[in-house]
Design a protein around this motif. Structure first.
Motif, PDB file in Angstrom:
ATOM      1  N   GLY A 266       0.800  -1.214   0.000  1.00 34.78           N
ATOM      2  CA  GLY A 266       0.000   0.000   0.000  1.00 34.78           C
ATOM      3  C   GLY A 266       0.834   1.265   0.000  1.00 34.78           C
ATOM      4  N   GLY A 267       2.162   1.111  -0.040  1.00 32.77           N
ATOM      5  CA  GLY A 267       3.047   2.267   0.049  1.00 32.77           C
ATOM      6  C   GLY A 267       3.204   2.962  -1.286  1.00 32.77           C
ATOM      7  N   PHE A 268       3.799   4.134  -1.251  1.00 36.94           N
ATOM      8  CA  PHE A 268       4.109   4.880  -2.458  1.00 36.94           C
ATOM      9  C   PHE A 268       5.458   5.544  -2.257  1.00 36.94           C
ATOM     10  CE2 PHE A 268       1.280   7.154   0.362  1.00 36.94           C
ATOM     11  CZ  PHE A 268       1.948   8.327   0.617  1.00 36.94           C
ATOM     12  N   THR A 269       6.012   6.087  -3.320  1.00 37.45           N
ATOM     13  CA  THR A 269       7.397   6.543  -3.305  1.00 37.45           C
ATOM     14  C   THR A 269       7.690   7.525  -2.179  1.00 37.45           C
ATOM     15  OG1 THR A 269       7.516   6.239  -5.686  1.00 37.45           O
ATOM     16  CG2 THR A 269       9.209   7.610  -4.687  1.00 37.45           C
ATOM     17  N   GLY A 270       6.781   8.437  -1.907  1.00 36.21           N
ATOM     18  CA  GLY A 270       7.034   9.443  -0.882  1.00 36.21           C
ATOM     19  C   GLY A 270       6.710   8.999   0.519  1.00 36.21           C
ATOM     20  N   MET A 271       6.232   7.753   0.655  1.00 34.57           N
ATOM     21  CA  MET A 271       5.849   7.261   1.976  1.00 34.57           C
ATOM     22  C   MET A 271       7.092   7.032   2.823  1.00 34.57           C
ATOM     23  SD  MET A 271       3.378   4.014   2.701  1.00 34.57           S
ATOM     24  CE  MET A 271       2.708   3.665   4.318  1.00 34.57           C
ATOM     25  N   LEU A 272       6.999   7.331   4.116  1.00 40.83           N
ATOM     26  CA  LEU A 272       8.173   7.248   4.969  1.00 40.83           C
ATOM     27  C   LEU A 272       8.459   5.839   5.465  1.00 40.83           C
ATOM     28  CD1 LEU A 272       7.681  10.506   7.041  1.00 40.83           C
ATOM     29  CD2 LEU A 272       9.115  10.151   5.030  1.00 40.83           C
ATOM     30  N   LEU A 273       7.507   5.201   6.097  1.00 40.88           N
ATOM     31  CA  LEU A 273       7.743   3.865   6.652  1.00 40.88           C
ATOM     32  C   LEU A 273       6.413   3.149   6.807  1.00 40.88           C
ATOM     33  CD1 LEU A 273      10.053   2.053   7.838  1.00 40.88           C
ATOM     34  CD2 LEU A 273       9.306   2.831  10.073  1.00 40.88           C
ATOM     35  N   GLY A 274       6.366   1.893   6.357  1.00 45.46           N
ATOM     36  CA  GLY A 274       5.147   1.126   6.472  1.00 45.46           C
ATOM     37  C   GLY A 274       4.859   0.699   7.893  1.00 45.46           C
ATOM     38  N   SER A 275       3.596   0.421   8.178  1.00 43.17           N
ATOM     39  CA  SER A 275       3.197   0.065   9.540  1.00 43.17           C
ATOM     40  C   SER A 275       3.790  -1.281   9.968  1.00 43.17           C
ATOM     41  CB  SER A 275       1.669   0.012   9.635  1.00 43.17           C
ATOM     42  OG  SER A 275       1.142  -0.938   8.720  1.00 43.17           O
ATOM     43  N   VAL A 276       3.931  -2.218   9.026  1.00 42.74           N
ATOM     44  CA  VAL A 276       4.494  -3.521   9.373  1.00 42.74           C
ATOM     45  C   VAL A 276       5.955  -3.375   9.771  1.00 42.74           C
ATOM     46  CG1 VAL A 276       5.104  -5.806   8.498  1.00 42.74           C
ATOM     47  CG2 VAL A 276       2.885  -4.804   7.924  1.00 42.74           C
ATOM     48  N   SER A 277       6.747  -2.691   8.945  1.00 42.36           N
ATOM     49  CA  SER A 277       8.165  -2.485   9.251  1.00 42.36           C
ATOM     50  C   SER A 277       8.331  -1.762  10.578  1.00 42.36           C
ATOM     51  CB  SER A 277       8.835  -1.679   8.135  1.00 42.36           C
ATOM     52  OG  SER A 277       8.720  -2.338   6.906  1.00 42.36           O
ATOM     53  N   SER A 278       7.512  -0.750  10.804  1.00 43.68           N
ATOM     54  CA  SER A 278       7.599   0.043  12.027  1.00 43.68           C
ATOM     55  C   SER A 278       7.311  -0.813  13.252  1.00 43.68           C
ATOM     56  CB  SER A 278       6.612   1.208  11.960  1.00 43.68           C
ATOM     57  OG  SER A 278       6.676   1.969  13.140  1.00 43.68           O
ATOM     58  N   ARG A 279       6.246  -1.605  13.198  1.00 43.41           N
ATOM     59  CA  ARG A 279       5.869  -2.408  14.363  1.00 43.41           C
ATOM     60  C   ARG A 279       6.905  -3.480  14.663  1.00 43.41           C
ATOM     61  NH1 ARG A 279       0.754  -6.477  15.369  1.00 43.41           N
ATOM     62  NH2 ARG A 279       1.403  -7.087  17.449  1.00 43.41           N
ATOM     63  N   VAL A 280       7.412  -4.134  13.621  1.00 42.15           N
ATOM     64  CA  VAL A 280       8.395  -5.196  13.845  1.00 42.15           C
ATOM     65  C   VAL A 280       9.684  -4.606  14.416  1.00 42.15           C
ATOM     66  CG1 VAL A 280       9.792  -6.979  12.739  1.00 42.15           C
ATOM     67  CG2 VAL A 280       7.402  -6.687  12.081  1.00 42.15           C
ATOM     68  N   ALA A 281      10.135  -3.484  13.875  1.00 37.56           N
ATOM     69  CA  ALA A 281      11.352  -2.843  14.383  1.00 37.56           C
ATOM     70  C   ALA A 281      11.182  -2.412  15.833  1.00 37.56           C
ATOM     71  CB  ALA A 281      11.716  -1.646  13.514  1.00 37.56           C
ATOM     72  N   SER A 283       9.180  -3.842  18.112  1.00 44.40           N
ATOM     73  CA  SER A 283       8.813  -4.898  19.054  1.00 44.40           C
ATOM     74  C   SER A 283       9.710  -6.126  19.061  1.00 44.40           C
ATOM     75  CB  SER A 283       7.365  -5.355  18.780  1.00 44.40           C
ATOM     76  OG  SER A 283       6.474  -4.256  18.841  1.00 44.40           O
ATOM     77  N   ALA A 284      10.460  -6.382  17.998  1.00 40.33           N
ATOM     78  CA  ALA A 284      11.251  -7.607  17.929  1.00 40.33           C
ATOM     79  C   ALA A 284      12.494  -7.522  18.805  1.00 40.33           C
ATOM     80  CB  ALA A 284      11.649  -7.895  16.484  1.00 40.33           C
ATOM     81  N   ALA A 285      12.826  -8.621  19.460  1.00 38.38           N
ATOM     82  CA  ALA A 285      14.086  -8.694  20.198  1.00 38.38           C
ATOM     83  C   ALA A 285      15.241  -8.955  19.245  1.00 38.38           C
ATOM     84  CB  ALA A 285      14.002  -9.804  21.245  1.00 38.38           C
ATOM     85  N   THR A 286      14.950  -9.580  18.109  1.00 38.42           N
ATOM     86  CA  THR A 286      15.944  -9.852  17.079  1.00 38.42           C
ATOM     87  C   THR A 286      16.288  -8.572  16.329  1.00 38.42           C
ATOM     88  OG1 THR A 286      14.923 -12.022  16.783  1.00 38.42           O
ATOM     89  CG2 THR A 286      16.392 -11.273  15.034  1.00 38.42           C
ATOM     90  N   PRO A 287      17.555  -8.365  15.929  1.00 41.87           N
ATOM     91  CA  PRO A 287      17.879  -7.202  15.100  1.00 41.87           C
ATOM     92  C   PRO A 287      17.027  -7.156  13.843  1.00 41.87           C
ATOM     93  CG  PRO A 287      19.886  -8.205  15.930  1.00 41.87           C
ATOM     94  CD  PRO A 287      18.764  -9.139  16.301  1.00 41.87           C
ATOM     95  N   VAL A 288      16.550  -5.981  13.486  1.00 41.62           N
ATOM     96  CA  VAL A 288      15.675  -5.799  12.332  1.00 41.62           C
ATOM     97  C   VAL A 288      16.329  -4.836  11.351  1.00 41.62           C
ATOM     98  CG1 VAL A 288      13.422  -5.010  11.512  1.00 41.62           C
ATOM     99  CG2 VAL A 288      13.599  -6.240  13.695  1.00 41.62           C
ATOM    100  N   MET A 289      16.491  -5.272  10.123  1.00 44.63           N
ATOM    101  CA  MET A 289      17.017  -4.415   9.055  1.00 44.63           C
ATOM    102  C   MET A 289      15.860  -3.942   8.181  1.00 44.63           C
ATOM    103  SD  MET A 289      19.654  -5.281   5.924  1.00 44.63           S
ATOM    104  CE  MET A 289      21.089  -5.513   6.970  1.00 44.63           C
ATOM    105  N   VAL A 290      15.670  -2.645   8.099  1.00 42.18           N
ATOM    106  CA  VAL A 290      14.673  -2.061   7.221  1.00 42.18           C
ATOM    107  C   VAL A 290      15.438  -1.438   6.047  1.00 42.18           C
ATOM    108  CG1 VAL A 290      12.833  -0.364   6.960  1.00 42.18           C
ATOM    109  CG2 VAL A 290      13.058  -1.630   9.103  1.00 42.18           C
ATOM    110  N   VAL A 291      15.203  -1.973   4.847  1.00 40.30           N
ATOM    111  CA  VAL A 291      15.954  -1.529   3.682  1.00 40.30           C
ATOM    112  C   VAL A 291      15.264  -0.328   3.069  1.00 40.30           C
ATOM    113  CG1 VAL A 291      16.926  -2.221   1.449  1.00 40.30           C
ATOM    114  CG2 VAL A 291      16.720  -3.901   3.296  1.00 40.30           C
ATOM    115  N   ARG A 292      15.814   0.836   3.358  1.00 40.67           N
ATOM    116  CA  ARG A 292      15.267   2.089   2.859  1.00 40.67           C
ATOM    117  C   ARG A 292      15.903   2.467   1.528  1.00 40.67           C
ATOM    118  NH1 ARG A 292      12.135   5.090   5.050  1.00 40.67           N
ATOM    119  NH2 ARG A 292      12.983   6.874   3.951  1.00 40.67           N
ATOM    120  N   PRO A 293      15.186   3.211   0.684  1.00 39.64           N
ATOM    121  CA  PRO A 293      15.750   3.614  -0.605  1.00 39.64           C
ATOM    122  C   PRO A 293      16.863   4.638  -0.436  1.00 39.64           C
ATOM    123  CG  PRO A 293      13.641   4.702  -0.231  1.00 39.64           C
ATOM    124  CD  PRO A 293      13.803   3.698   0.874  1.00 39.64           C
TER     125      PRO A 293
END
Length: 294
Positions: A266-281, A283-293
């Motif tokens: 549901g994202g678009f080019t100007g969108m900052l961060l998706g809700s799934v990526s945000s929540r996982v980053a 809440s997870a105890a495991t390191p989370v890599m979010v690959v940003r453009p």
């Protein structure tokens, strides 16, 4: 103070907190995998007041400078304790005076990735993610890794890399990174595609088997080229009728790294961060890599 160059390599934000130390350890081991320099960055935030600060202000500024040097030196020691210095091209350091997230965001433009602790100095126990980690997740250039704890056990026991796949362009970039991370670590890759939840599927009169089949096709399509490029990586495909963030967090407990795109279908080019990526980053105890453009 600065002894860095334009190529920051593995850039890590340091502030002396426990989670910052965990981020430094994770970044040091990552740099050893890539044969990349480690650049330690500490940002001194400016004192913003509406009245003359006089001698008190000068004392605070002196303390900030001294503390910055202490934080950097401790981070250097942490890097050296984690990996042999011969495995790294260099250990660099930089002290910036800026808004904390802003200084790291600017530096991220020429880094292979930016690594930060989930919470920094001053974060309350009930605060899930600090303002700095939130800021860089929304605005940094390139991959951002948020570290809560550096679980060396998961690396030593060969736990897999977990990849969230949703078919978006951002997911494609994350797929490339996840295969590379798994290959360098010599571990398996778990590719997970999750959609909505069973209640939505039933409400719309959809056949769950049909939806699952479409998910299998999506995974096969998105992974095919990468599996050919990385034949050494064994891939396990997972399909789930569940909220994506919930299932990713469940699977993250059995992974050493989670890799996600910065926004989903549901994202678009100007969108900052998706809700799934945000929540996982967050809440997870495991390191989370979010690959940003870039």
């Amino acid at each position: 103070m600065s002894d860095s160059t334009e190529n920051y390599g593995i850039l890590v934000g340091v502030d002396g907190s426990a989670e910052s130390d965990a981020a430094v350890r994770w970044a040091a081991r990552e740099a050893a995998l890539y044969g990349a320099p480690v650049t330690l960055v500490h940002v001194i935030q400016p004192i913003l007041v509406s009245w003359p600060i006089g001698q008190y202000g000068a004392t605070v500024i002196d303390w900030q400078d001294e503390n910055a040097q202490t934080v950097i030196e401790q981070a250097r020691k942490t890097v050296r304790a984690c990996v042999e210095e011969s495995r790294l091209p260099s250990i660099r350091a930089e002290i910036r005076k800026d808004v904390a997230a802003g200084g790291l965001i600017e530096a991220s433009k020429t880094a292979q990735m930016l690594v930060v602790g989930r919470r920094g100095v001053g974060a309350l126990d009930h605060v899930v993610m600090g303002s700095v980690s939130t800021g860089v997740l929304h605005h940094a250039r390139g991959p951002v890794v948020v570290v809560h704890t550096d679980d060396e056990w998961s690396r030593e026991n060969g736990l897999p890399v977990l990849l969230g796949v949703d078919g978006s362009p951002a997911s494609e970039e994350a797929t490339a990174r996840a295969f590379d991370e798994a290959s360098r670590r010599g571990v398996d890759l778990v590719a997970l595609h999750a959609w909505s939840d069973a209640g939505v599927v039933a409400a719309l009169g959809m056949d769950e088997r049909e939806v699952e089949g479409e998910g299998q096709e999506l995974l096969a399509e998105r992974l095919a080229g990468w599996q050919e490029r990385y034949p050494d990586v064994e891939v396990h495909r997972r399909i789930a009728c569940d909220w994506p963030a919930h299932r990713l967090l469940e699977e993250a407990r059995r992974a050493q790294l989670v890799v996600l795109g910065s926004h989903g279908r549901g994202g678009f080019t100007g969108m900052l961060l998706g809700s799934v990526s945000s929540r996982v980053a967050q809440s997870a105890a495991t390191p989370v890599m979010v690959v940003r453009p870039r």
